[in-house]
Write a protein that holds these residues in place. Structure first.
Motif, PDB file in Angstrom:
ATOM      1  N   LYS A 114       0.745  -1.252  -0.034  1.00  0.00           N
ATOM      2  CA  LYS A 114       0.124   0.058   0.126  1.00  0.00           C
ATOM      3  C   LYS A 114       1.125   1.298  -0.052  1.00  0.00           C
ATOM      4  CE  LYS A 114      -2.759  -1.492   3.587  1.00  0.00           C
ATOM      5  NZ  LYS A 114      -3.665  -1.357   4.584  1.00  0.00           N
ATOM      6  N   ILE A 115       0.984   1.700  -1.299  1.00  0.00           N
ATOM      7  CA  ILE A 115       1.721   3.126  -1.345  1.00  0.00           C
ATOM      8  C   ILE A 115       1.027   4.204  -1.992  1.00  0.00           C
ATOM      9  CG2 ILE A 115       2.863   1.960  -3.209  1.00  0.00           C
ATOM     10  CD1 ILE A 115       5.449   3.677  -2.150  1.00  0.00           C
ATOM     11  N   ILE A 116       0.956   5.189  -1.563  1.00  0.00           N
ATOM     12  CA  ILE A 116       0.326   6.363  -2.383  1.00  0.00           C
ATOM     13  C   ILE A 116       1.112   7.503  -2.497  1.00  0.00           C
ATOM     14  CG2 ILE A 116      -1.818   7.844  -2.108  1.00  0.00           C
ATOM     15  CD1 ILE A 116      -3.098   5.626  -0.422  1.00  0.00           C
ATOM     16  N   ALA A 117       1.200   8.032  -3.866  1.00  0.00           N
ATOM     17  CA  ALA A 117       1.710   9.450  -3.971  1.00  0.00           C
ATOM     18  C   ALA A 117       1.052  10.408  -3.904  1.00  0.00           C
ATOM     19  CB  ALA A 117       2.501   9.312  -5.258  1.00  0.00           C
ATOM     20  N   LEU A 118       1.005  11.393  -2.996  1.00  0.00           N
ATOM     21  CA  LEU A 118       0.195  12.512  -2.685  1.00  0.00           C
ATOM     22  C   LEU A 118       0.425  13.737  -3.713  1.00  0.00           C
ATOM     23  CD1 LEU A 118       0.151  12.733   1.147  1.00  0.00           C
ATOM     24  CD2 LEU A 118      -1.566  11.500  -0.143  1.00  0.00           C
ATOM     25  N   THR A 119       1.337  13.335  -4.626  1.00  0.00           N
ATOM     26  CA  THR A 119       1.599  13.964  -5.763  1.00  0.00           C
ATOM     27  C   THR A 119       0.676  14.199  -6.951  1.00  0.00           C
ATOM     28  OG1 THR A 119       3.108  12.880  -6.697  1.00  0.00           O
ATOM     29  CG2 THR A 119       4.060  14.579  -5.147  1.00  0.00           C
ATOM     30  N   ASP A 120      -0.260  13.138  -6.720  1.00  0.00           N
ATOM     31  CA  ASP A 120      -0.767  12.771  -8.149  1.00  0.00           C
ATOM     32  C   ASP A 120      -2.382  13.284  -8.173  1.00  0.00           C
ATOM     33  OD1 ASP A 120       1.414  11.671  -8.665  1.00  0.00           O
ATOM     34  OD2 ASP A 120       0.870   9.363  -8.839  1.00  0.00           O
ATOM     35  N   ASN A 121      -3.054  13.649  -7.267  1.00  0.00           N
ATOM     36  CA  ASN A 121      -4.399  14.392  -7.269  1.00  0.00           C
ATOM     37  C   ASN A 121      -4.367  15.737  -7.609  1.00  0.00           C
ATOM     38  OD1 ASN A 121      -7.072  14.842  -7.051  1.00  0.00           O
ATOM     39  ND2 ASN A 121      -7.263  13.241  -5.404  1.00  0.00           N
ATOM     40  N   VAL A 122      -4.279  16.122  -9.062  1.00  0.00           N
ATOM     41  CA  VAL A 122      -4.410  17.383  -9.445  1.00  0.00           C
ATOM     42  C   VAL A 122      -5.459  18.222  -8.947  1.00  0.00           C
ATOM     43  CG1 VAL A 122      -4.118  18.927 -11.281  1.00  0.00           C
ATOM     44  CG2 VAL A 122      -2.618  16.994 -11.452  1.00  0.00           C
ATOM     45  N   PRO A 123      -6.704  17.957  -9.156  1.00  0.00           N
ATOM     46  CA  PRO A 123      -7.724  18.415  -8.581  1.00  0.00           C
ATOM     47  C   PRO A 123      -7.537  18.984  -7.182  1.00  0.00           C
ATOM     48  CG  PRO A 123      -8.555  17.069 -10.019  1.00  0.00           C
ATOM     49  CD  PRO A 123      -7.163  16.552  -9.741  1.00  0.00           C
ATOM     50  N   MET A 124      -7.343  17.882  -6.318  1.00  0.00           N
ATOM     51  CA  MET A 124      -7.176  17.906  -4.645  1.00  0.00           C
ATOM     52  C   MET A 124      -5.955  19.195  -4.521  1.00  0.00           C
ATOM     53  SD  MET A 124      -8.334  17.243  -1.786  1.00  0.00           S
ATOM     54  CE  MET A 124      -8.893  15.694  -2.011  1.00  0.00           C
ATOM     55  N   ILE A 125      -4.821  18.965  -5.112  1.00  0.00           N
ATOM     56  CA  ILE A 125      -3.759  19.928  -5.125  1.00  0.00           C
ATOM     57  C   ILE A 125      -4.159  21.268  -5.367  1.00  0.00           C
ATOM     58  CG2 ILE A 125      -1.440  20.451  -5.768  1.00  0.00           C
ATOM     59  CD1 ILE A 125      -0.982  17.518  -6.006  1.00  0.00           C
ATOM     60  N   THR A 126      -4.696  21.381  -6.487  1.00  0.00           N
ATOM     61  CA  THR A 126      -5.054  22.998  -6.902  1.00  0.00           C
ATOM     62  C   THR A 126      -6.187  23.465  -6.072  1.00  0.00           C
ATOM     63  OG1 THR A 126      -6.532  22.133  -8.492  1.00  0.00           O
ATOM     64  CG2 THR A 126      -4.270  22.490  -9.217  1.00  0.00           C
ATOM     65  N   ALA A 127      -7.079  22.715  -5.426  1.00  0.00           N
ATOM     66  CA  ALA A 127      -8.097  23.184  -4.740  1.00  0.00           C
ATOM     67  C   ALA A 127      -7.404  23.502  -3.353  1.00  0.00           C
ATOM     68  CB  ALA A 127      -9.274  22.236  -4.616  1.00  0.00           C
ATOM     69  N   ILE A 128      -6.666  22.812  -2.611  1.00  0.00           N
ATOM     70  CA  ILE A 128      -6.150  23.137  -1.474  1.00  0.00           C
ATOM     71  C   ILE A 128      -5.047  24.326  -1.490  1.00  0.00           C
ATOM     72  CG2 ILE A 128      -4.489  22.364   0.394  1.00  0.00           C
ATOM     73  CD1 ILE A 128      -5.417  19.388  -0.434  1.00  0.00           C
ATOM     74  N   GLY A 129      -4.308  24.467  -2.738  1.00  0.00           N
ATOM     75  CA  GLY A 129      -3.491  25.460  -2.834  1.00  0.00           C
ATOM     76  C   GLY A 129      -4.278  26.689  -3.027  1.00  0.00           C
ATOM     77  N   ASN A 130      -5.399  26.515  -3.677  1.00  0.00           N
ATOM     78  CA  ASN A 130      -6.312  27.952  -3.946  1.00  0.00           C
ATOM     79  C   ASN A 130      -6.877  28.286  -2.814  1.00  0.00           C
ATOM     80  OD1 ASN A 130      -7.386  29.926  -6.002  1.00  0.00           O
ATOM     81  ND2 ASN A 130      -9.383  28.896  -5.266  1.00  0.00           N
ATOM     82  N   ASP A 131      -7.523  27.603  -2.113  1.00  0.00           N
ATOM     83  CA  ASP A 131      -8.432  27.870  -0.905  1.00  0.00           C
ATOM     84  C   ASP A 131      -7.691  27.813   0.333  1.00  0.00           C
ATOM     85  OD1 ASP A 131     -10.573  27.389  -2.818  1.00  0.00           O
ATOM     86  OD2 ASP A 131     -11.261  25.581  -1.902  1.00  0.00           O
TER      87      ASP A 131
END
Length: 199
Positions: free
Chosen positions: A79-96
């Motif tokens: 079980k390994i997850i790259a938190l770099t890959d969810n672009v909608p989530m990253i841009t939402a967090i970065g924007n809000d």
């Protein structure tokens, strides 16, 4: 001087810089990283990977190797997850919120004690990585840092820092080494009896 000769000289210089960093890999720290991976896999915990820029690409590559390449030598699916890959989530967090929160906000409600965070950074000082590592530590997780340059904050706060110093600003070779470390680890696991025994 012809371009071929210039390219040859630059190649030799680059290979020398890369080899210098590879020779600085601490086998004891590398062993600790691999042990941390295997312990997380055995306990059913998740490994999260983060990075910015070229290091984000390494994080994505690491996820791909551990979730797909291992099928060639093991039935176990880490079980390994790259938190770099969810672009909608990253841009939402970065924007809000702000860009410093793009990883830690993805960890909230997901990261639990025993999970592992791998932070990949040339400088070791990226605020969003430092914040994620501090959050992981607070929750009883383990933190691994792949860092170069002067080590930075991640070298100080991580459970297992894998620090290979190189000249500040020389991004190419240190990012290459971080990718090589990924390949060393995943290929090593193909030979590790404890990992291969996992089902």
């Amino acid at each position: 001087m012809e371009r071929t000769e210039l390219a040859k000289n630059y190649l030799q210089d680059y290979v020398g810089r890369l080899t210098d960093i590879l020779n600085k890999i601490d086998p004891e720290k590398l062993g600790q990283v691999i042990t941390t991976f295997i312990e997380a896999f055995k306990s059913g915990n998740t490994i999260y990977v983060v990075g910015n820029g070229g290091s984000a690409a390494t994080a994505s590559h690491m996820q791909a190797d551990f979730r797909f390449f291992v099928r060639y030598f093991s039935k176990f699916r880490p079980k390994i997850i790259a938190l770099t890959d969810n672009v909608p989530m990253i841009t939402a967090i970065g924007n809000d919120n702000n860009f410093d929160d793009v990883f830690v906000e993805q960890m909230r409600g997901q990261f639990v004690a025993g999970d592992v965070l791998i932070a990949i950074s040339a400088s070791g000082n990226s605020p969003n990585l430092v914040k994620a590592a501090e959050f992981a530590n607070e929750l009883g997780g383990k933190t691994i840092a792949f860092v170069g340059f002067l080590g930075g904050k991640l070298n100080e706060i991580s459970t297992v820092p894998l620090y290979t110093p190189n000249p500040k600003g020389d991004y190419g070779p240190i990012e290459d080494v971080h990718m090589i470390l990924n390949h060393i680890i995943v290929n090593y696991l193909a030979t590790d009896e404890e990992f291969l025994a996992l089902t």
